[in-house]
Design a protein around this motif. Structure first.
Motif, short mmCIF file in Angstrom:
data_model
loop_
_atom_site.label_atom_id
_atom_site.label_comp_id
_atom_site.label_asym_id
_atom_site.label_seq_id
_atom_site.Cartn_x
_atom_site.Cartn_y
_atom_site.Cartn_z
N UNK A 293 0.81 -1.09 0.01
CA UNK A 293 0.11 0.06 -0.04
C UNK A 293 0.90 1.34 -0.16
N UNK A 294 2.02 1.40 0.78
CA UNK A 294 2.74 2.48 0.88
C UNK A 294 3.27 2.91 -0.25
N UNK A 295 3.91 1.97 -1.18
CA UNK A 295 4.42 2.23 -2.51
C UNK A 295 3.40 2.85 -3.50
N UNK A 296 2.30 2.15 -3.33
CA UNK A 296 1.17 2.55 -4.28
C UNK A 296 0.48 4.15 -4.03
N UNK A 297 0.71 4.06 -2.82
CA UNK A 297 0.18 5.62 -2.32
C UNK A 297 1.35 6.62 -2.85
N UNK A 298 2.47 6.36 -2.61
CA UNK A 298 3.43 7.05 -2.86
C UNK A 298 3.31 7.55 -4.45
N UNK A 299 3.20 6.37 -5.22
CA UNK A 299 3.13 6.48 -6.67
C UNK A 299 1.87 7.30 -7.22
N UNK A 300 0.74 6.95 -6.31
CA UNK A 300 -0.59 7.76 -6.81
C UNK A 300 -0.47 9.21 -6.59
N UNK A 301 0.19 9.64 -5.41
CA UNK A 301 0.47 11.01 -5.23
C UNK A 301 1.16 11.58 -6.27
N UNK A 326 -1.48 -5.11 -10.27
CA UNK A 326 -0.22 -6.04 -9.51
C UNK A 326 1.14 -5.90 -10.06
N UNK A 327 1.13 -4.95 -10.99
CA UNK A 327 2.59 -4.87 -11.39
C UNK A 327 3.16 -3.55 -11.07
N UNK A 328 3.88 -3.51 -9.90
CA UNK A 328 4.36 -2.03 -9.39
C UNK A 328 5.41 -1.42 -10.57
N UNK A 329 5.95 -2.39 -11.36
CA UNK A 329 7.03 -1.69 -12.52
C UNK A 329 6.31 -1.00 -13.41
N UNK A 330 4.99 -1.56 -13.61
CA UNK A 330 4.18 -0.78 -14.68
C UNK A 330 3.86 0.77 -14.04
#
Length: 786
Positions: A293-301, A326-330
């Motif tokens: 969740x933390x990295x997705x939140x960071x990227x979302x911002x 499901x692919x954080x690289x994308x």
């Protein structure tokens, strides 16, 4: 028995019943009178159980109380009209006319409420209740492409079309053509199949003759031209009383095509960050749980920031990522992509507007996107006028398209995505074929290369402080069509004679050697910026430069600290703007200033050595702006008839300024700022400033009261008295009929005239930290529609 079954379906499943009273009175049904009474007596005789009869009567009583259709009373026996009425009601209940809107909207309610207010519709608890008044009203929804204008129009349309006899939502008018849109409008309002029209003139006549007695709701989506507006709804008399027309457009001028009346406008701005992030999450995650969740939140911002709050860009990016949760690289790659590129849908939305521009206006747009965001509108106009680009026309067009905004200080502003769109248009060509180069490393590459660079019209070289960068004249000789050159802290070596013959703007901040300018071809130069350079008036080189620039309109010498105490150099006779801000050694301006007959703006800000204004200013009839903020001026004294065209006087932070007794002689003033002055009051003659629109006296601690003559400033719109010593306002403030903004934060104000509530143009009042104001003040303004 069938009616009983219908009623049970209504109770159990919420189904809708529409009673049609055909040759029967609703009262007879409700109270079982007339033929109903006779029939029930017969049923009793026939042995129908009393419980069944009671049930039948109750259901008929309920049905008779429903809103329905009575052939005789409402339609006068005309069955065709009854059929149309029923059909309209069924379409409404089945939401056949509703526009498809996503269920992932964010922050739409505030926009809807404001639209309903402008449309004159009573709106409570998310429901449109009633259309007020019998006037026919047009409201335009405007804003830059992709900002959500059409979505807002759909939501408003869905909420209020039940209040009208007929409705029509015409999507994408700009792409469909006028005649097609006329055919669809006529068909929608008549609820018939579209019939072909031979011409748009025929369509105009049809619309004008068919709907004058019909209360209609019409949405004209994506209007781009005034002719489109005129063909569909030029005269408001074409539609019945209470009709409403909503227009979505990226071109504000199309809203002038309705009956030559002022059109109410509602501008949709890009989303604020918290709403933008919420919209992104709704489309990207759709309620799914994520592992990291933390990295997705960071990227979302960061992704939301990259979209600039533009809903179209947010939804496009989020919808793509939704399929790759499901692919954080994308996600990481998408963020990097958005920093340098735009989604096809976003670019397409911008491209429609850009392609509609004429060539000079395109050049103005690209100039701003590549170089001039934050620059002053008036200064840039000089260059564009010299190049034949018609800046007044072009800037107006770009503003009407919402491609450009003008800030409070007349500086250019542009949404980041529009800026990037403009730059990408330039970058699509090979580096050596580009017309504008704003990146320093790219500019150096082009200069050092031997290829032909005649296409280059503007180039920016921003050398970091402390670095020494030298270019040769041969490198610039290839750029014969260059009209804008920024050369911060760089040097040019070699013979500069006849260099850059078409140059209109030279921005050479912190130029180390003024002698580099001496032999350059400067005949066409209209803007010369030598801020923070070693300029001295007694230099032979400087005099040579001034003798060349006969067409110069703007001279910027900000921060040229080597200018001597008494400035008296020969300046170009056509000069219109002279900037001497931060020239700290300057204390006097010689009589040469009176020779500048065309000078319209003089900037002496932060010239701390200047203690009195030049006497020669008084006779300058072209001067419209005088900026003396932060100077050592102690008196503003003018004789009668002085500076008769001066519109802006800014004397903020002049801590020694005490005498403003003759300020009333500046009859053309529209803006007066004396923030932080050492004054204890305004002269009574302030009433003579009949053109004054803005008055700022912020931080004038000694100012304890205003003269009653202040009420005679009928055009005054903004008054800032914050951080002053005013305890009581004069009764005459009630006469400031055009006042829109009043700021009195942190003042010892104790009492305020109750008549102030009669100022109907007030939009903003700031009395924060006015601790002496009591409850009575709050009561006075509790119902004020600010």
């Amino acid at each position: 028995m069938e009616v009983v079954q219908m009623w049970e379906c209504r109770i159990s499943n919420g189904q809708t019943i529409i009673p049609i009273f055909y040759d029967i009175s609703p009262s007879d049904v409700k109270h079982q009178a007339g033929h109903f009474e006779t029939s029930f007596r017969q049923h009793e005789k026939d042995g129908v159980s009393s419980n069944t009869i009671i049930k039948w009567k109750e259901v008929l009583r309920q049905i008779g109380g429903l809103s329905g259709y009575h052939l005789d009373n409402v339609y006068g026996g005309h069955e065709s009209q009854l059929v149309k009425g029923v059909l309209r009601r069924v379409r409404q209940l089945l939401k056949k006319d509703d526009q498809v809107v996503t269920d992932k909207l964010v922050g739409i309610d505030l926009h809807v409420r404001e639209m309903m207010r402008k449309l004159g519709v009573v709106y409570n608890d998310g429901r449109a209740i009633e259309v007020c008044g019998q006037d026919v009203r047009v409201v335009g929804i405007c804003g830059m492409p992709g900002v959500g204008k059409t979505t807002l129009a759909k939501v408003v349309f869905n909420k209020m079309h039940l209040l009208f006899d007929e409705c029509s939502f015409l999507p994408g008018i700009n792409s469909k053509g006028i005649t097609f849109s006329q055919e669809m409008l006529i068909a929608d309002l008549q609820k018939e199949k579209p019939a072909p029209l031979r011409s748009s003139d025929e369509g105009t006549k049809e619309i004008a003759s068919l709907f004058s007695r019909m209360k209609v709701l019409i949405v004209l989506d994506d209007l781009h031209e005034v002719e489109q507006a005129k063909a569909l709804a030029e005269k408001l008399s074409w539609f019945g009383p209470g009709s409403r027309i909503i227009v979505t457009t990226s071109m504000r001028n199309v809203l002038d095509g309705f009956d030559n009346r002022p059109t109410k406008k509602y501008k949709v701005e890009p989303m604020r960050y918290h709403h933008a992030l919420q919209l992104f999450r709704k489309h990207a995650f759709q309620g799914d749980a994520l592992q990291d969740v933390s990295e997705y939140d960071y990227l979302s911002t960061d992704i939301v920031k990259a979209t600039g709050g533009l809903p179209l860009a947010i939804v496009v990016a989020a919808s793509y990522l939704c399929n790759n949760k499901d692919d954080i690289r994308i996600w990481r790659n998408t963020l990097e992509f958005l920093k340098d590129h735009q989604a096809n849908e976003v670019e397409a939305a911008f491209r429609v507007g850009y392609d509609s521009l004429d060539v000079p206006t395109r050049k103005i747009f690209l100039d701003i996107a590549c170089f001039f965001i934050g620059k002053h509108e008036r200064i840039l106009s000089y260059m564009w006028e010299a190049c034949g680009y018609y800046p007044a026309r072009g800037i107006k067009c770009l503003r009407e398209m919402h491609f450009l905004e003008i800030g409070e200080n007349n500086e250019f502003r542009m949404h980041d995505l529009l800026r990037d769109f403009g730059r990408k248009l330039v970058e699509r060509k090979d580096l050596h074929e580009r017309c504008r180069i704003w990146n320093h490393s790219d500019a150096v590459s082009v200069l050092k290369d031997s290829k032909d660079t005649r296409n280059v019209e503007g180039i920016g070289l921003a050398v970091e402080e402390g670095c020494i960068v030298c270019f040769t004249c041969e490198e610039f000789h290839k750029m014969s069509n260059l009209r804008y050159l920024r050369l911060d802290r760089a040097n040019i070596q070699g013979n500069t004679e006849n260099l850059l013959p078409n140059l209109r703007w030279l921005e050479w901040s912190a130029c180390r050697l003024i002698s580099d300018l001496a032999n350059m071809h400067l005949k066409k130069l209209v803007i010369l910026d030598l801020s923070w350079s070693p300029v001295t008036e007694d230099s032979q080189v400087w005099r040579q430069i001034m003798e060349k620039v006969d067409e110069l309109k703007v001279l910027n010498l900000q921060g040229c600290v080597q200018l001597p105490a008494s400035l008296n150099f020969r300046a170009p006779i056509n000069l219109e703007i002279l900037i001497l801000e931060d020239c700290t050694q300057l204390s006097q301006i010689g009589p040469f200033i009176s020779d500048l007959k065309n000078l319209s703006s003089l900037n002496l800000r932060k010239c701390i050595g200047v203690r009195q204004l030049p006497q020669d200013l008084c006779c300058m009839k072209s001067l419209r702006e005088l900026l003396i903020d932060g100077t050592g001026i102690y008196s503003i004294c003018f004789s009668e008839g002085s500076l008769e065209n001066l519109e802006i006087l800014s004397a903020c932070d002049c801590q020694y300024l005490q005498d403003i007794s003759t300020i009333g002689r500046l009859r053309s003033l529209s803006s007066l700022a004396l923030d932080g002055a050492d004054i204890d009051g305004l002269p009574y003659t302030v009433e003579l400033l009949q053109k004054l629109r803005r008055l700022s006296l912020r931080n004038c601690w000694k100012l304890g009261k205003l003269p009653t003559s202040i009420g005679k400033l009928e055009l005054l719109e903004v008054m800032d008295l914050s951080y002053t010593g005013i305890m009581k306002m004069p009764w005459s403030v009630k006469d400031l009929k055009n006042l829109k903004t009043l700021k009195m934060a942190h003042t010892p104000l104790r009492k305020f005239p109750e008549d102030m509530v009669n100022l109907k143009n007030l939009e903003e009042i700031d009395f924060s930290s006015c601790r002496n104001l009591g409850v009575k003040f709050a009561v006075i303004f509790q119902d004020y529609p600010l």
